[in-house]
Write a protein that holds these residues in place. Structure first.
Motif, PDB file in Angstrom:
ATOM      1  N   ARG A   1       0.702  -1.340   0.015  1.00  0.00           N
ATOM      2  CA  ARG A   1      -0.157   0.079  -0.096  1.00  0.00           C
ATOM      3  C   ARG A   1       0.710   1.153  -0.011  1.00  0.00           C
ATOM      4  O   ARG A   1       0.417   2.137   0.643  1.00  0.00           O
ATOM      5  CB  ARG A   1      -0.839   0.256   1.233  1.00  0.00           C
ATOM      6  N   ARG A   2       2.043   1.161  -0.650  1.00  0.00           N
ATOM      7  CA  ARG A   2       2.971   2.411  -0.528  1.00  0.00           C
ATOM      8  C   ARG A   2       2.449   3.541  -1.150  1.00  0.00           C
ATOM      9  O   ARG A   2       2.534   4.642  -0.915  1.00  0.00           O
ATOM     10  CB  ARG A   2       4.173   1.975  -1.391  1.00  0.00           C
ATOM     11  N   THR A   3       1.727   3.370  -2.291  1.00  0.00           N
ATOM     12  CA  THR A   3       0.729   4.415  -2.821  1.00  0.00           C
ATOM     13  C   THR A   3      -0.538   3.905  -3.233  1.00  0.00           C
ATOM     14  O   THR A   3      -0.750   2.670  -3.390  1.00  0.00           O
ATOM     15  CB  THR A   3       1.287   5.093  -4.191  1.00  0.00           C
ATOM     16  N   GLU A   4      -1.688   4.728  -3.359  1.00  0.00           N
ATOM     17  CA  GLU A   4      -2.853   4.189  -3.579  1.00  0.00           C
ATOM     18  C   GLU A   4      -2.918   3.704  -4.949  1.00  0.00           C
ATOM     19  O   GLU A   4      -3.776   2.735  -5.525  1.00  0.00           O
ATOM     20  CB  GLU A   4      -3.908   5.650  -3.241  1.00  0.00           C
ATOM     21  N   GLY A   5      -2.299   4.245  -5.970  1.00  0.00           N
ATOM     22  CA  GLY A   5      -2.335   3.889  -7.241  1.00  0.00           C
ATOM     23  C   GLY A   5      -1.751   2.449  -7.509  1.00  0.00           C
ATOM     24  O   GLY A   5      -2.355   1.454  -7.907  1.00  0.00           O
ATOM     25  N   GLU A   6      -0.493   2.390  -6.866  1.00  0.00           N
ATOM     26  CA  GLU A   6       0.086   0.986  -6.860  1.00  0.00           C
ATOM     27  C   GLU A   6      -0.784  -0.111  -6.022  1.00  0.00           C
ATOM     28  O   GLU A   6      -0.859  -1.140  -6.586  1.00  0.00           O
ATOM     29  CB  GLU A   6       1.498   1.101  -5.982  1.00  0.00           C
ATOM     30  N   TRP A   7      -1.496   0.292  -5.129  1.00  0.00           N
ATOM     31  CA  TRP A   7      -2.284  -0.729  -4.318  1.00  0.00           C
ATOM     32  C   TRP A   7      -3.725  -1.065  -5.206  1.00  0.00           C
ATOM     33  O   TRP A   7      -3.912  -2.268  -5.425  1.00  0.00           O
ATOM     34  CB  TRP A   7      -2.911   0.021  -2.909  1.00  0.00           C
ATOM     35  N   LEU A   8      -4.061  -0.140  -6.014  1.00  0.00           N
ATOM     36  CA  LEU A   8      -5.220  -0.497  -6.774  1.00  0.00           C
ATOM     37  C   LEU A   8      -4.649  -1.466  -8.142  1.00  0.00           C
ATOM     38  O   LEU A   8      -5.406  -2.464  -8.338  1.00  0.00           O
ATOM     39  CB  LEU A   8      -5.946   0.689  -7.278  1.00  0.00           C
ATOM     40  N   VAL A   9      -3.640  -1.137  -8.624  1.00  0.00           N
ATOM     41  CA  VAL A   9      -3.071  -1.860  -9.785  1.00  0.00           C
ATOM     42  C   VAL A   9      -2.718  -3.166  -9.222  1.00  0.00           C
ATOM     43  O   VAL A   9      -3.005  -4.234  -9.785  1.00  0.00           O
ATOM     44  CB  VAL A   9      -1.975  -1.186 -10.160  1.00  0.00           C
ATOM     45  N   ASN A  10      -2.176  -3.320  -8.145  1.00  0.00           N
ATOM     46  CA  ASN A  10      -1.780  -4.774  -7.568  1.00  0.00           C
ATOM     47  C   ASN A  10      -3.096  -5.625  -7.415  1.00  0.00           C
ATOM     48  O   ASN A  10      -2.995  -6.718  -7.646  1.00  0.00           O
ATOM     49  CB  ASN A  10      -1.014  -4.771  -5.985  1.00  0.00           C
ATOM     50  N   MET A  11      -4.185  -4.858  -6.692  1.00  0.00           N
ATOM     51  CA  MET A  11      -5.558  -5.578  -6.524  1.00  0.00           C
ATOM     52  C   MET A  11      -5.931  -6.135  -7.816  1.00  0.00           C
ATOM     53  O   MET A  11      -6.373  -7.217  -8.158  1.00  0.00           O
ATOM     54  CB  MET A  11      -6.468  -4.789  -5.930  1.00  0.00           C
ATOM     55  N   ALA A  12      -5.944  -5.231  -9.019  1.00  0.00           N
ATOM     56  CA  ALA A  12      -6.527  -5.656 -10.457  1.00  0.00           C
ATOM     57  C   ALA A  12      -5.982  -6.745 -10.989  1.00  0.00           C
ATOM     58  O   ALA A  12      -6.415  -7.463 -11.511  1.00  0.00           O
ATOM     59  CB  ALA A  12      -6.651  -4.398 -11.225  1.00  0.00           C
ATOM     60  N   ALA A  13      -4.440  -6.536 -10.758  1.00  0.00           N
ATOM     61  CA  ALA A  13      -3.661  -7.534 -11.432  1.00  0.00           C
ATOM     62  C   ALA A  13      -3.847  -8.977 -10.531  1.00  0.00           C
ATOM     63  O   ALA A  13      -3.794  -9.945 -11.670  1.00  0.00           O
ATOM     64  CB  ALA A  13      -2.125  -6.921 -11.514  1.00  0.00           C
TER      65      ALA A  13
ATOM     66  N   ALA B   1      -5.624   7.752  -5.861  1.00  0.00           N
ATOM     67  CA  ALA B   1      -4.713   6.817  -6.894  1.00  0.00           C
ATOM     68  C   ALA B   1      -4.419   7.633  -8.275  1.00  0.00           C
ATOM     69  O   ALA B   1      -3.280   7.281  -8.746  1.00  0.00           O
ATOM     70  CB  ALA B   1      -5.658   5.604  -7.376  1.00  0.00           C
ATOM     71  N   TYR B   2      -5.490   8.614  -8.542  1.00  0.00           N
ATOM     72  CA  TYR B   2      -5.135   9.227  -9.674  1.00  0.00           C
ATOM     73  C   TYR B   2      -3.860  10.462  -9.719  1.00  0.00           C
ATOM     74  O   TYR B   2      -3.622  10.932 -10.539  1.00  0.00           O
ATOM     75  CB  TYR B   2      -6.400  10.043 -10.380  1.00  0.00           C
ATOM     76  N   SER B   3      -3.376  10.542  -8.238  1.00  0.00           N
ATOM     77  CA  SER B   3      -2.241  11.328  -8.174  1.00  0.00           C
ATOM     78  C   SER B   3      -0.830  10.470  -8.604  1.00  0.00           C
ATOM     79  O   SER B   3       0.021  11.318  -8.820  1.00  0.00           O
ATOM     80  CB  SER B   3      -2.180  11.783  -6.682  1.00  0.00           C
ATOM     81  N   ASP B   4      -1.244   9.318  -8.283  1.00  0.00           N
ATOM     82  CA  ASP B   4      -0.022   8.542  -8.675  1.00  0.00           C
ATOM     83  C   ASP B   4       0.236   8.144 -10.362  1.00  0.00           C
ATOM     84  O   ASP B   4       0.857   7.921 -10.923  1.00  0.00           O
ATOM     85  CB  ASP B   4       0.074   7.093  -8.054  1.00  0.00           C
ATOM     86  N   ILE B   5      -1.241   7.673 -10.872  1.00  0.00           N
ATOM     87  CA  ILE B   5      -1.450   7.065 -12.076  1.00  0.00           C
ATOM     88  C   ILE B   5      -2.584   7.903 -12.623  1.00  0.00           C
ATOM     89  O   ILE B   5      -3.743   7.626 -12.289  1.00  0.00           O
ATOM     90  CB  ILE B   5      -1.590   5.469 -12.136  1.00  0.00           C
ATOM     91  N   ALA B   6      -2.146   8.694 -13.822  1.00  0.00           N
ATOM     92  CA  ALA B   6      -3.473   9.422 -14.397  1.00  0.00           C
ATOM     93  C   ALA B   6      -4.409   8.431 -15.062  1.00  0.00           C
ATOM     94  O   ALA B   6      -4.028   7.344 -15.467  1.00  0.00           O
ATOM     95  CB  ALA B   6      -2.888  10.297 -15.641  1.00  0.00           C
ATOM     96  N   PRO B   7      -5.625   8.725 -14.983  1.00  0.00           N
ATOM     97  CA  PRO B   7      -6.952   7.914 -15.598  1.00  0.00           C
ATOM     98  C   PRO B   7      -6.439   7.131 -16.733  1.00  0.00           C
ATOM     99  O   PRO B   7      -6.726   6.096 -17.041  1.00  0.00           O
ATOM    100  CB  PRO B   7      -8.099   8.728 -15.435  1.00  0.00           C
TER     101      PRO B   7
END
Length: 350
Positions: free
Chosen positions: A62-74, A106-112
């Protein structure tokens, strides 16, 4: 939108939720009416307690919100993919991430526009070029079923992974939901519990394997509610009613055939009011009871992931023979007012 051109078959699923790190664990917890709720101490306002439903995990994931969502989805996509033998190159992804209006952290880390590419990169696989991410929440995910039918009719697309990923367990959503008085707590019994999840179903044009029973999607309806939960008025159920009527307007199952419901209703007063108004206007056939499953009772409000989770639960109930009957309708509501319905049936191989 009405009946899909041809039935779509739910051939597999994958999920990671607060109730389980895969689809089987999640479904077992929902069937057992377990609760994944816990109390979280907030930093703003400092020391406040909020009931949430979060996935237990190591902080490094959970280091960043973007990374967390990406890990969950993958993770959920990988599980769904492994339920079959079709190659990723012949697989199209239809993904619903958190709605853009929420300004999810999450969009602060990864643009939509880059979110889908980040998820695909995390899987280490190469998927079909027709893969897309679509804004609009859980109902939008169900609305993509028509697109899924179009894709599997192409020669080079053999299956579709349809699903979503979301987390309401973040300071941004806590703040906006809190200001609106929508969070469940000691002073608000009719509020939502913020949850998080990723869920995907694997869709094929024909039944797979030699199993006798299959789960098929026959009809889809989609409509826009003007009086969303973000407005100043309660919904009168017009969009949900329209979506339900469209879903049964084709040659598949009709309203008298529906045996039970799976809903992403989240416990909010708004949600309960909408369903209370809509259902007597749609379900005109006399029933002693209309069994209804609310996964949010176990895992909270999981936002954009709710659409695929409903399809996953419906398919499992048919395949494992614990459904109250052979026909179900999945009712999905998105926060921005989008409403969707999907009619599924237990199909026996002839």
């Amino acid at each position: 939108m009405a009946a899909v051109k041809r039935p779509l078959y739910v051939a597999g699923a994958g999920a990671v939720t607060p109730a389980g790190l895969n689809a089987r664990q999640t479904i077992a917890a929902i069937r057992a009416s377990l609760s994944a709720f816990e109390e979280k101490i907030l930093t703003d306002p400092f020391g406040a307690v909020q009931i949430v439903s979060r996935i237990p995990t190591h902080y490094q994931l959970r280091r960043t919100e973007g990374e967390w969502l990406v890990n969950m989805a993958a993770r959920a996509m990988g599980e769904a993919l492994r339920t079959g033998e079709i190659e990723p190159e012949a697989t199209a992804i239809l993904l619903t991430p958190p709605e853009s209006f929420r300004n999810h952290p999450a969009y602060s880390d990864i643009a939509p526009p880059d979110f889908l590419a980040a998820v695909i990169a995390a899987t280490g696989q190469k998927f079909h070029a027709a893969s897309r991410a679509v804004d609009g929440g859980a109902a939008a995910s169900i609305g993509l079923l028509e697109r899924a039918v179009e894709l599997v009719e192409q020669q080079d697309v053999e299956q579709v992974l349809l699903g979503g990923v979301d987390s309401l367990v973040n300071d941004m959503d806590f703040a906006r939901l809190g200001r609106a008085g929508r969070l469940k707590g000691a002073d608000n019994a009719q509020g939502l519990v913020p949850g998080e999840a990723a869920a995907f179903v694997r869709l094929t044009r024909e039944p797979e394997g030699k199993a006798y029973v299959h789960a098929a999607i026959h009809g889809v309806g989609l409509a826009q509610e003007q009086d969303s939960v973000l407005s100043e008025r309660y919904s009168q159920g017009r969009a949900l009613l329209g979506a339900l009527r469209d879903a049964v307007a084709g040659t598949g199952p009709s309203e008298p055939d529906i045996d039970f419901v799976i809903s992403n209703g989240n416990g909010e007063r708004y949600s309960g009011w909408e369903q209370l108004i809509t259902r007597p206007r749609f379900y005109r056939t006399r029933r002693e009871i209309l069994p209804t499953a609310y996964p949010a009772m176990t895992i909270g409000d999981i936002g954009a992931a709710g659409g695929a989770l409903a399809l996953m639960l419906a398919a499992d109930s048919f395949l494992r023979d614990y459904a109250p009957g052979p026909t179900v309708v999945c009712e999905l509501a998105s926060e921005n007012g989008l409403r969707a319905a999907a009619v599924m049936a237990r199909m026996a191989r002839r």
